[in-house]
Every structure is written in structure tokens, then in C-alpha cells.
Design an enzyme around this catalytic site. Structure first.
Site, PDB file in Angstrom:
ATOM      1  N   TYR A 145       0.846  -1.206   0.000  1.00 18.26           N
ATOM      2  CA  TYR A 145       0.000   0.000   0.000  1.00 18.26           C
ATOM      3  C   TYR A 145       0.880   1.255   0.000  1.00 18.26           C
ATOM      4  CZ  TYR A 145      -3.815   3.127   1.560  1.00 18.26           C
ATOM      5  OH  TYR A 145      -4.751   4.134   1.681  1.00 18.26           O
ATOM      6  N   GLU A 147       4.166   1.780  -0.566  1.00 17.24           N
ATOM      7  CA  GLU A 147       5.059   1.981  -1.717  1.00 17.24           C
ATOM      8  C   GLU A 147       4.252   2.125  -3.007  1.00 17.24           C
ATOM      9  OE1 GLU A 147       7.910   2.881  -1.213  1.00 17.24           O
ATOM     10  OE2 GLU A 147       8.961   1.693   0.296  1.00 17.24           O
ATOM     11  N   GLY A 148       3.118   1.418  -3.088  1.00 15.81           N
ATOM     12  CA  GLY A 148       2.243   1.590  -4.261  1.00 15.81           C
ATOM     13  C   GLY A 148       1.777   3.033  -4.362  1.00 15.81           C
ATOM     14  N   ASN A 174      -6.491   9.337   8.296  1.00 18.34           N
ATOM     15  CA  ASN A 174      -7.629   8.467   8.687  1.00 18.34           C
ATOM     16  C   ASN A 174      -8.962   9.205   8.653  1.00 18.34           C
ATOM     17  OD1 ASN A 174      -5.096   7.440   9.921  1.00 18.34           O
ATOM     18  ND2 ASN A 174      -6.436   5.783  10.573  1.00 18.34           N
ATOM     19  N   SER A 189     -14.647   1.235  12.441  1.00 23.08           N
ATOM     20  CA  SER A 189     -15.734   0.293  12.147  1.00 23.08           C
ATOM     21  C   SER A 189     -15.707  -0.890  13.110  1.00 23.08           C
ATOM     22  CB  SER A 189     -15.675  -0.173  10.691  1.00 23.08           C
ATOM     23  OG  SER A 189     -14.413   0.008  10.150  1.00 23.08           O
ATOM     24  N   PHE A 191     -14.564  -0.968  16.239  1.00 22.86           N
ATOM     25  CA  PHE A 191     -14.979  -0.579  17.595  1.00 22.86           C
ATOM     26  C   PHE A 191     -16.492  -0.329  17.656  1.00 22.86           C
ATOM     27  CE2 PHE A 191     -10.665   1.190  19.362  1.00 22.86           C
ATOM     28  CZ  PHE A 191     -10.109  -0.062  19.168  1.00 22.86           C
ATOM     29  N   THR A 210      -1.342   6.510  18.320  1.00 21.37           N
ATOM     30  CA  THR A 210      -2.313   7.575  18.035  1.00 21.37           C
ATOM     31  C   THR A 210      -2.698   7.619  16.558  1.00 21.37           C
ATOM     32  OG1 THR A 210      -0.727   9.331  17.491  1.00 21.37           O
ATOM     33  CG2 THR A 210      -1.235   8.983  19.849  1.00 21.37           C
ATOM     34  N   ASP A 272       3.037  -1.124  12.346  1.00 16.77           N
ATOM     35  CA  ASP A 272       1.887  -0.261  12.655  1.00 16.77           C
ATOM     36  C   ASP A 272       2.427   1.090  13.156  1.00 16.77           C
ATOM     37  OD1 ASP A 272      -1.280  -1.187  13.607  1.00 16.77           O
ATOM     38  OD2 ASP A 272      -0.518   0.765  14.204  1.00 16.77           O
TER      39      ASP A 272
HETATM   40  P1  NAD Z   1     -12.847   1.815   0.052  1.00 17.61           P
HETATM   41  O1  NAD Z   1     -12.212   0.476   0.107  1.00 17.61           O
HETATM   42  O2  NAD Z   1     -14.204   1.979   0.644  1.00 17.61           O
HETATM   43  O3  NAD Z   1     -12.915   2.342  -1.447  1.00 17.61           O
HETATM   44  C1  NAD Z   1     -12.040   1.945  -2.454  1.00 17.61           C
HETATM   45  C2  NAD Z   1     -12.860   1.581  -3.680  1.00 17.61           C
HETATM   46  O4  NAD Z   1     -11.983   1.202  -4.740  1.00 17.61           O
HETATM   47  C3  NAD Z   1     -13.803   0.403  -3.420  1.00 17.61           C
HETATM   48  O5  NAD Z   1     -15.081   0.691  -3.908  1.00 17.61           O
HETATM   49  C4  NAD Z   1     -13.142  -0.739  -4.197  1.00 17.61           C
HETATM   50  O6  NAD Z   1     -14.078  -1.713  -4.614  1.00 17.61           O
HETATM   51  C5  NAD Z   1     -12.493   0.014  -5.340  1.00 17.61           C
HETATM   52  N1  NAD Z   1     -11.375  -0.714  -5.956  1.00 17.61           N
HETATM   53  C6  NAD Z   1     -10.365  -1.374  -5.349  1.00 17.61           C
HETATM   54  N2  NAD Z   1      -9.526  -1.895  -6.252  1.00 17.61           N
HETATM   55  C7  NAD Z   1     -10.021  -1.542  -7.484  1.00 17.61           C
HETATM   56  C8  NAD Z   1      -9.610  -1.808  -8.813  1.00 17.61           C
HETATM   57  N3  NAD Z   1      -8.503  -2.540  -9.085  1.00 17.61           N
HETATM   58  N4  NAD Z   1     -10.361  -1.306  -9.823  1.00 17.61           N
HETATM   59  C9  NAD Z   1     -11.482  -0.596  -9.576  1.00 17.61           C
HETATM   60  N5  NAD Z   1     -11.913  -0.317  -8.330  1.00 17.61           N
HETATM   61  C10 NAD Z   1     -11.197  -0.791  -7.297  1.00 17.61           C
HETATM   62  O7  NAD Z   1     -11.811   2.831   0.735  1.00 17.61           O
HETATM   63  P2  NAD Z   1     -11.921   4.406   0.981  1.00 17.61           P
HETATM   64  O8  NAD Z   1     -11.669   4.628   2.402  1.00 17.61           O
HETATM   65  O9  NAD Z   1     -13.122   4.967   0.341  1.00 17.61           O
HETATM   66  O10 NAD Z   1     -10.625   4.907   0.201  1.00 17.61           O
HETATM   67  C11 NAD Z   1     -10.700   5.559  -1.060  1.00 17.61           C
HETATM   68  C12 NAD Z   1      -9.318   6.044  -1.449  1.00 17.61           C
HETATM   69  O11 NAD Z   1      -8.835   6.977  -0.485  1.00 17.61           O
HETATM   70  C13 NAD Z   1      -8.271   4.943  -1.555  1.00 17.61           C
HETATM   71  O12 NAD Z   1      -7.435   5.203  -2.657  1.00 17.61           O
HETATM   72  C14 NAD Z   1      -7.506   5.060  -0.275  1.00 17.61           C
HETATM   73  O13 NAD Z   1      -6.192   4.600  -0.399  1.00 17.61           O
HETATM   74  C15 NAD Z   1      -7.571   6.563  -0.009  1.00 17.61           C
HETATM   75  N6  NAD Z   1      -7.418   6.856   1.421  1.00 17.61           N
HETATM   76  C16 NAD Z   1      -8.445   6.641   2.295  1.00 17.61           C
HETATM   77  C17 NAD Z   1      -8.257   6.912   3.641  1.00 17.61           C
HETATM   78  C18 NAD Z   1      -9.352   6.706   4.645  1.00 17.61           C
HETATM   79  O14 NAD Z   1      -9.104   6.901   5.849  1.00 17.61           O
HETATM   80  N7  NAD Z   1     -10.560   6.381   4.282  1.00 17.61           N
HETATM   81  C19 NAD Z   1      -7.018   7.390   4.097  1.00 17.61           C
HETATM   82  C20 NAD Z   1      -5.989   7.565   3.182  1.00 17.61           C
HETATM   83  C21 NAD Z   1      -6.210   7.328   1.836  1.00 17.61           C
HETATM   84  N1  UDP Z   2      -6.601  -1.153  15.725  1.00 17.12           N
HETATM   85  C1  UDP Z   2      -7.009  -1.660  16.958  1.00 17.12           C
HETATM   86  N2  UDP Z   2      -8.074  -2.512  16.989  1.00 17.12           N
HETATM   87  C2  UDP Z   2      -8.767  -2.870  15.881  1.00 17.12           C
HETATM   88  C3  UDP Z   2      -8.386  -2.325  14.631  1.00 17.12           C
HETATM   89  C4  UDP Z   2      -7.292  -1.482  14.581  1.00 17.12           C
HETATM   90  O1  UDP Z   2      -6.410  -1.363  17.993  1.00 17.12           O
HETATM   91  O2  UDP Z   2      -9.740  -3.644  16.006  1.00 17.12           O
HETATM   92  C5  UDP Z   2      -5.463  -0.214  15.676  1.00 17.12           C
HETATM   93  C6  UDP Z   2      -4.405  -0.526  14.619  1.00 17.12           C
HETATM   94  O3  UDP Z   2      -3.445  -1.432  15.114  1.00 17.12           O
HETATM   95  C7  UDP Z   2      -3.838   0.860  14.385  1.00 17.12           C
HETATM   96  C8  UDP Z   2      -5.021   1.786  14.570  1.00 17.12           C
HETATM   97  O4  UDP Z   2      -5.981   1.043  15.330  1.00 17.12           O
HETATM   98  O5  UDP Z   2      -2.862   1.161  15.353  1.00 17.12           O
HETATM   99  C9  UDP Z   2      -5.661   2.259  13.274  1.00 17.12           C
HETATM  100  O6  UDP Z   2      -5.894   1.121  12.484  1.00 17.12           O
HETATM  101  P1  UDP Z   2      -6.674   1.146  11.109  1.00 17.12           P
HETATM  102  O7  UDP Z   2      -6.672  -0.255  10.598  1.00 17.12           O
HETATM  103  O8  UDP Z   2      -7.984   1.804  11.276  1.00 17.12           O
HETATM  104  O9  UDP Z   2      -5.844   2.081  10.126  1.00 17.12           O
HETATM  105  P2  UDP Z   2      -4.304   2.518   9.947  1.00 17.12           P
HETATM  106  O10 UDP Z   2      -4.266   3.916  10.403  1.00 17.12           O
HETATM  107  O11 UDP Z   2      -3.399   1.637  10.762  1.00 17.12           O
HETATM  108  O12 UDP Z   2      -4.072   2.342   8.487  1.00 17.12           O
END
Ligand code: NAD
Ligand code: UDP
Length: 321
Positions: A145, A147-148, A174, A189, A191, A210, A272
Site C-alpha cells: 500500500y 510503496e504503491g 484516517n 468500524s 470498535f 495515536t 503499525d
Molecule cells: P474503500 O475500500 O471503501 O474504497 C475503495 C474503492 O476502490 C472500493 O469501492 C473498491 O471496490 C475500489 N477498488 C479497489 N480496487 C479496485 C480496482 N482494481 N479497480 C477498480 N476499483 C477498485 O476505501 P476508501 O476509504 O473509500 O478509500 C478511497 C481512497 O482513499 C483509496 O485510494 C484510499 O487509499 C484513499 N485513502 C483513504 C483513507 C481513509 O481513511 N478512508 C485514508 C488515506 C487514503
Molecule cells: N486497531 C485496533 N483494533 C482494531 C483495529 C485497529 O487497535 O480492532 C489499531 C491498529 O493497530 C492501528 C489503529 O488502530 O494502530 C488504526 O488502524 P486502522 O486499521 O484503522 O488504520 P491505519 O491507520 O493503521 O491504516
């Protein structure tokens, strides 16, 4: 002006909220998704709108659309989801970015890219400004994730410099809210689901790590402002309010009136991050943006949403929750 807009990952948590806002503004919206971590229910209410179109497609394959703007969100975002098939995760980020940028080059579209605070890895600088280059383990379980997403940022800036593509790279911290997948294994989700069913609340490690949690509506405001604005990024978008994971657990219990116990369910997962908090000075200055929904309020709204859904209608995308 009405625009034609492609949203990859548009049926996901963030994507569906973004589609709502774009459709409401009258734009012609194409929502593209392979439904790996989402389901049609997230955008069901949009299907009858004439300016909304839903397409099943995988971003690792080339795509052809005639659009003015692209929001590139397609990528599994929860650790359990992106670690399930890590090779596919890297392909989604990297090949997805190449295909989106190739499309943007052909039709001269502006590209918003959803990058992440994970590009900072387990940060030694706190809070994290955009100038911090990060502390990512390139061979660990989170690397697919992190590095991608880093490679995708590189591609965004190379297409910008080499081909003049207009880019907007947001580093998202987050974010939580209604329509998170209830079985995504993310902390909010998990919790809430656990609190509402009276199960133990599962802390990983001692809960002193944190995170800084942004409510989804605030984040989507930031997306729209950034796309409209002039700054290519990278730009942090997140809520600087920082909480320990134990504090989050206590808040969820208090807000939901739960009888759940907080337990240390397992050791802290490998790599983590111990701390995470955005420095949003750039977004404040360039976009006049900052989050307005405090954690207790956003959690209240999210808990209310979880109370209203039928968990039986959600298929866990992976066993990791
Ligand atoms: P999510 O998993 O709900 O949404 C991602 C969507 O992309 C899903 O609908 C999934 O089916 C689709 N998807 C996955 N691989 C695919 C592929 N190969 N082709 C087409 N569709 C594909 O997650 P999200 O929280 O809505 O995240 C959306 C974007 O925001 C992501 O790129 C994620 O890395 C980025 N992001 C989210 C958060 C966050 O806290 N929610 C934080 C940092 C970055
Ligand atoms: N975490 C936790 N309990 C859970 C799920 C996650 O304590 O049931 C912790 C996890 O180890 C991390 C933080 O909560 O330290 C946030 O995790 P999350 O998977 O939501 O996203 P991240 O910020 O790590 O990508």
C-alpha cells in the site's frame, strides 16, 4: 460549469460521498468500480439520477472515457483489505495510476489523486508536514500500500512535468463516517460494530498508538476545494485532532452506551505506525480549508448509521476484520 467527471473507486466509502456531492452539483458523473471492497448499495440511491452512471471495471486495465476531470480513488484502503492480496494492491495503485494518467493525457483531464498519510510510514517527525519524506519499510506487510501509493505520487508528478497533466495529489489521513464497510477491519468500524453488539473492543497493542480522525464530510469538502484550486500538492487533508486508540475505544463506548469491555486482543501489528497527525498549514493557506466536525460529533453520526444498517447485507470482502 457542468463537467464530465470520472470517479474511480466511486462506489467505496469516500467515493460514494464524493459522487453524492458531484451529482448534487449537477455534474455528469461516471462512477467506476470493481466492487472489491464495496457494494452497489453505497450508490444505489444515485442510480435513478440522469447525471449518474455506474460502471464495473478494474483500473489495472486500460479505460476509455471522454471526461474533463478524474478523481482517482480506486484502491483498497483498510490494512486487512490491502494486505489480503498485496500484489494486486500494488498493481491497483501503480497500473491504476498509469491508466488514469494515460486517459488524462489523451483527453486533457485534470486528475485528483487519493494518496495517503501512509507515505510517511511510521513517522519520526510529528505532526507530519508535506516536506517530510517518510519512514516506510519497503518490504514489510504494509509496503504494498505505502510503496504503491508512493509510486503513484511519482507517476502523478512525472506526468505533470513531462506531459503537462494538471494534477492534485491529496495525502489523506484516517477518515471515518457512514458507509465505511462494517467488515473492513479498520479501527472505527471494528470498535463501533463491537460496541453495538456488546462484544469485546479489540485493542491492538496497549492502545497508546495515536491516529487523527477526520469526518468524511469535511474531507470531501477538501477534495472539492483542492480540485478547484491551483495547488498540485502533495497536500495533507485530515483532522489534526489526535487521539490514542484507547481514547477512541472509550469514546465509542460512552457514545453508544455500550457494556463492552476493552481488551488487548493482540500485539501491535508489524510496522503499525505509533503516531500520526497531519500538519494542515498548507491546506489552510492554499484552500482556506480545515475540518469542522469534532470526533465525538462525527462518531455520534457514524454510530447512528451503524445502528440503522443490516449487517447481514454486507459481505466481508476479506477474512481480515
Ligand atoms: P474503500 O475500500 O471503501 O474504497 C475503495 C474503492 O476502490 C472500493 O469501492 C473498491 O471496490 C475500489 N477498488 C479497489 N480496487 C479496485 C480496482 N482494481 N479497480 C477498480 N476499483 C477498485 O476505501 P476508501 O476509504 O473509500 O478509500 C478511497 C481512497 O482513499 C483509496 O485510494 C484510499 O487509499 C484513499 N485513502 C483513504 C483513507 C481513509 O481513511 N478512508 C485514508 C488515506 C487514503
Ligand atoms: N486497531 C485496533 N483494533 C482494531 C483495529 C485497529 O487497535 O480492532 C489499531 C491498529 O493497530 C492501528 C489503529 O488502530 O494502530 C488504526 O488502524 P486502522 O486499521 O484503522 O488504520 P491505519 O491507520 O493503521 O491504516
Amino acid at each position: 460549469m457542468i463537467k464530465r467527471i470520472l470517479v474511480t473507486g466511486g462506489a467505496g466509502f469516500l467515493g460514494s460521498h464524493l459522487c453524492d456531492r458531484l451529482v448534487e452539483a449537477g455534474h455528469d458523473v461516471i462512477c467506476l468500480d470493481n466492487f472489491f471492497t464495496s457494494q452497489k448499495a453505497n450508490v444505489e440511491h444515485l442510480l435513478e439520477r440522469r447525471n449518474f452512471e455506474l460502471i464495473r471495471h478494474d483500473v489495472t486495465r486500460p479505460m476509455f472515457f471522454e471526461v474533463d476531470e478524474i478523481y482517482n480513488l480506486a484502491c483498497p484502503a483498510a490494512p486487512g483489505h490491502y494486505q489480503y492480496n498485496p500484489i494486486k494492491t500494488t498493481k491497483t495503485s501503480v497500473l491504476g495510476a498509469i491508466n488514469v494518467l494515460g486517459l488524462a493525457k489523451r483527453v486533457k483531464a485534470r486528475v485528483f489523486h487519493a494518496s495517503t498519510s501512509e507515505v510517511y510510514g511510521d513517522p519520526e517527525v510529528h505532526p507530519q508536514p508535506e516536506s517530510y519524506r517518510g519512514n516506510v519499510n519497503p518490504i514489510g506487510p504494509r509496503a504494498c500500500y505505502d510503496e504503491g501509493k508512493r509510486a503513484a505520487e511519482t507517476l502523478m508528478f512525472d506526468y505533470h512535468r513531462q506531459n503537462g497533466i494538471e494534477i492534485r495529489v491529496a495525502r489523506i489521513f484516517n477518515t471515518y463516517g457512514p458507509r465505511m464497510h462494517p467488515f473492513d477491519g479498520r479501527v472505527v468500524s471494528n470498535f463501533i460494530r463491537q460496541a453495538l453488539s456488546g462484544e469485546d473492543i479489540t485493542l491492538y497493542g496497549d492502545g497508546s498508538q495515536t491516529r487523527s480522525f477526520c469526518y468524511v464530510d469535511d474531507l470531501i469538502d477538501g477534495f472539492l476545494r483542492m480540485m478547484e484550486g491551483q495547488h498540485p500538492g502533495p497536500m495533507n487533508l485530515g483532522n489534526p485532532g489526535e487521539f490514542t486508540i484507547r481514547e477512541l475505544a472509550e469514546m465509542v463506548i460512552a457514545l453508544s452506551g455500550s457494556t463492552s469491555r476493552i481488551v488487548q486482543a493482540r500485539d501491535l501489528p508489524e510496522d503499525d505506525p505509533l503516531q500520526r497527525k497531519p500538519d494542515i498549514t498548507l491546506a489552510r493557506g492554499a484552500l482556506g480549508w480545515e475540518p469542522s466536525v469534532p470526533l465525538h460529533e462525527g462518531l455520534g453520526r457514524t454510530i447512528a448509521w451503524f445502528q440503522g444498517i443490516d449487517l447481514g447485507r454486507y459481505r466481508p470482502p476479506t477474512p481480515n476484520y
